[in-house]
Design an enzyme around this catalytic site. Structure first.
Site, PDB file in Angstrom:
ATOM      1  N   LYS A  46       0.817  -1.223   0.000  1.00 47.50           N
ATOM      2  CA  LYS A  46       0.000   0.000   0.000  1.00 47.50           C
ATOM      3  C   LYS A  46       0.851   1.273   0.000  1.00 47.50           C
ATOM      4  CE  LYS A  46      -4.160  -1.932   0.333  1.00 47.50           C
ATOM      5  NZ  LYS A  46      -5.162  -1.804  -0.747  1.00 47.50           N
ATOM      6  N   SER A  49       1.844  -9.598  -0.723  1.00 50.41           N
ATOM      7  CA  SER A  49       1.506  -8.171  -0.660  1.00 50.41           C
ATOM      8  C   SER A  49       1.626  -7.566   0.732  1.00 50.41           C
ATOM      9  CB  SER A  49       0.099  -7.953  -1.197  1.00 50.41           C
ATOM     10  OG  SER A  49      -0.826  -8.749  -0.475  1.00 50.41           O
ATOM     11  N   GLU A 104      -9.947   5.514   2.995  1.00 53.57           N
ATOM     12  CA  GLU A 104     -10.748   4.436   3.548  1.00 53.57           C
ATOM     13  C   GLU A 104      -9.803   3.280   3.842  1.00 53.57           C
ATOM     14  OE1 GLU A 104     -10.253   4.764   0.304  1.00 53.57           O
ATOM     15  OE2 GLU A 104      -9.457   2.751  -0.026  1.00 53.57           O
TER      16      GLU A 104
END
Lengths: 269, 390
Positions: free
Chosen positions: B85, B372, B107
């Site tokens: 991210k 990830s 969010e």
């Protein structure tokens, strides 16, 4: 029944030196039959046109009041098909213009052509999808033309004059002017910017303009009509009456009737 | 808009009128700065010095032996804040700074994007507010605390399904209200144009490094690239560099929850076309177009929509997407922990489980799995499931 067009309605109201009073309800809130009685109350107390919401699970342009109403209606079994049945029932007692407010997924899921066909068959004058800007509306506008439905678009504080021209070219019936920077919901007072917005938009369009979002009091209705608005749309303040009196249908009807009379009175210029 | 933001017929700009000018401004700025030398030098600096790029492409010897394939892991879990991210938040955060925005909102589902936004809010000294479904606030308490420690305000969302979907609704409402000074830092390759294109751009770094490293280590491209898919940002990031290499199979692992006949978040495997959160894509919905509640053991895959480019990759057959159940994901978690000493995030555990399934049917192949995120955030959930009191 001969359904009145928006054009005729705005002329009728203008001839009386008034603005149009346009109340909103979510079809099926709090349930199908009570909702129908509320619409009858709107009509009996001076509504010049009706805005009827088809509830959506994820209404991003709406605040908590409308979202709660959407949830109540969905929980009571409202669907797109029943929404059209609802309008058919409304047409049994009024011929004033009816606009459907919804979100694009309901239209897309049913099939764009089918949605507009159903709208025409059940007495809808106009459709506005809150998340359908002109950029994505080619198919919807085609279907609207085919089925004799007027496609409404929104204009907001952030809309430039140049963009307004683009919206004008695709919009018919009336232009929905978003009075506030934000989502739907009652506001204690309107800002100077709202009046300026109405004046700016009036000078850039030949369409009648109806002003909504945040209009919750008779004096605010007076203000937007005084600023040049052709109609005032009142939603959350009416839905608040339903929310606050959920267990007493008679009281809901009584209070909404009184409130509508006051709002209608304040549309006189 | 200068571009229509479409991937085939998917994507687009389905938002209320108030947001259109903001999206136009964002598109214009993104197109201007994405090729700007100074912007890219600054972004590369932060990616290297702050986030910890490049990440390794790790050859998992023990797991390879067990499964009978050559298995590599792209170690995005080693990045600062523990997930891919940060690539996107650094990119968008820097862009917001260049655009003169004063405030960030985001969010988050699992909390990884929330944390990545919170830390770059701190890095760039911008007030940051993060919307999070109250159910996710409960199951990801540690991440909520981490966000708050970085100075962000976490706003619990109590509407609807009280998860990621509703956090996005409320973040959009905030943006509609404060669009003039606020940048909405969307965390996945979803939402209205230009977000899917922009998030992909900031995540392609994963694919670029992977391709270069696998060619160096193996001298040829892998047979398959596997990644988990919620909104779809880590997967589009690693897929991006291989889309034109038709011989490489692209595989997405979705949140299969309790299985497709039960509660799940497998949008591409079991959804239908619809419009949600600004774009046309696949969504989980009922016959009337009402959005369904998604379910996955992993908060990051608990979303009834998916980025529009994945819808194109699915319908053209370029990528295949499969549901991985909660139980299979837990097995994936344990497999990687026990054989390699790496605790994957529950999201990434879906990709590990998918890799095991693929390996069982394709012995001798070379597989790259995008790891990830790291699993520290999920150990409480695992402990509860295993009846261990921490």
């Amino acid at each position: 029944m001969n359904i009145e067009s928006y054009e005729d309605m705005f002329q009728r109201v203008k001839a009386k030196k008034e603005g149009a009073f346009i109340p909103f309800i979510v079809a099926g809130d709090p349930d199908f039959e009570t909702s129908l009685k509320i619409v009858k109350t709107f009509v009996d107390n001076g509504a010049d046109a009706l805005e009827i919401g088809f509830p959506f699970s994820d209404p991003v342009a709406d605040g908590p009041t409308v979202q709660l109403a959407d949830i109540r209606a969905l929980e009571a079994g409202m669907t797109t098909t029943r929404g059209f049945e609802f309008i058919k029932r409304v047409r049994e007692f009024t011929n004033i213009p009816i606009g459907v407010l919804t979100y694009y997924n309901l239209i897309y899921k049913m099939g764009i052509d089918e949605f507009y066909k159903m709208a025409n068959e059940n007495g809808v004058n106009a459709i506005l999808a809150a998340d359908l800007p002109p950029e994505e509306a080619e198919d919807a506008v085609k279907a609207a033309l085919k089925h004799d439905i007027q496609q409404i678009f929104m204009a907001a504080q952030t809309t430039s004059n140049e963009r307004l021209q683009k919206i004008n070219n695709m919009c018919s019936g009336f232009l929905y002017v978003v009075a506030v920077m934000g989502i739907t919901g009652a506001r204690s007072e309107l800002k100077t910017s709202t009046v300026e917005l109405i004046k700016r938009i009036k000078s850039h369009t030949n369409l009648p303009i109806s002003v909504g979002f945040g209009i919750s009091k008779p004096e605010q209705v007076k203000e937007v009509i005084g600023a040049g608005g052709d109609g005032a749309i009142v939603a959350s303040a009416i839905l608040n009456i339903i929310t606050e009196n959920l267990n007493d249908e008679d009281l809901i009807i009584k209070k909404i009737g009184e409130f509508c009379r006051e709002l209608n009175e304040s549309t006189k210029i | 808009m200068m571009l229509d933001g479409k991937f085939g017929k998917y994507g687009g700009v389905f938002v209320p009128e108030l947001l259109i000018p903001a999206l136009e401004e964002l598109e214009k700025s993104f197109l201007k700065y994405k090729d700007d030398k100074k912007f890219n030098e600054e972004l590369e600096y932060y990616l290297r010095e702050f986030a910890g790029r490049p990440t390794p492409l790790y050859y998992a010897k023990n797991l390879s032996q067990k499964l009978g394939c050559k298995i590599y892991f792209k170690r995005e879990d080693l990045l600062h804040t523990g997930a891919h991210k940060i690539n996107n938040t650094l990119g968008q955060g820097l862009l917001a700074k260049y655009m003169g925005k004063e405030r960030l909102i985001a969010e988050t589902g699992a909390g990884q994007h929330g944390i990545a936004t919170a830390v770059i809010g701190s890095l760039f000294q911008m007030p940051t507010e993060v919307y999070m479904g109250i159910e996710d606030v409960e199951r990801q308490k540690l991440n909520v605390f981490r966000m708050e420690l970085s100075g962000a305000k976490v706003i619990p969302v109590k509407t609807g399904s009280r998860t990621l979907k509703d956090a996005i609704n409320d973040a959009l409402r905030d943006w509609i209200t404060n669009v003039e000074n606020t940048h909405y830092l969307i965390g996945s390759s979803m939402g209205p144009h230009p977000y899917p294109m922009m998030v992909k751009h900031f995540q392609t770094v994963i694919g670029k490094e992977t391709k270069s490293d696998i060619l160096e280590k193996e001298g040829e491209l892998p047979d398959a690239v596997i990644a988990c898919v919620g909104g779809g940002s880590n997967s589009i990031g690693i897929f991006s560099e291989f889309i034109d290499d038709r011989e490489v199979e692209l595989i997405g692992a979705e949140g299969g929850g309790e299985g497709l006949s039960g509660k799940h978040g497998a949008t591409l495997s079991a959804g239908t076309e619809g419009v949600l959160h600004g774009s046309l894509s696949f969504v989980l919905q009922d016959d009337h177009g009402q959005i369904a509640e998604a379910h996955s053991i992993s908060a990051g895959l608990d979303y009834p929509g998916v980025g529009p480019e994945h819808s194109l990759l699915k319908t053209t057959g370029r990528a295949n997407y499969y549901p991985i159940t909660n139980d299979e994901a837990i097995r994936g978690f344990k497999l990687l922990s026990e054989y390699e000493g790496i605790l994957p995030a529950l999201e990434s555990s879906h990709a590990v489980a998918m890799a095991e399934k693929y390996a069982n049917e394709n012995k001798g192949k070379t597989i790259v799995v995008n790891l990830s995120g790291r699993g520290d955030k999920d150990v409480n959930i695992l402990a509860d499931l295993m009846g261990v009191k921490l």
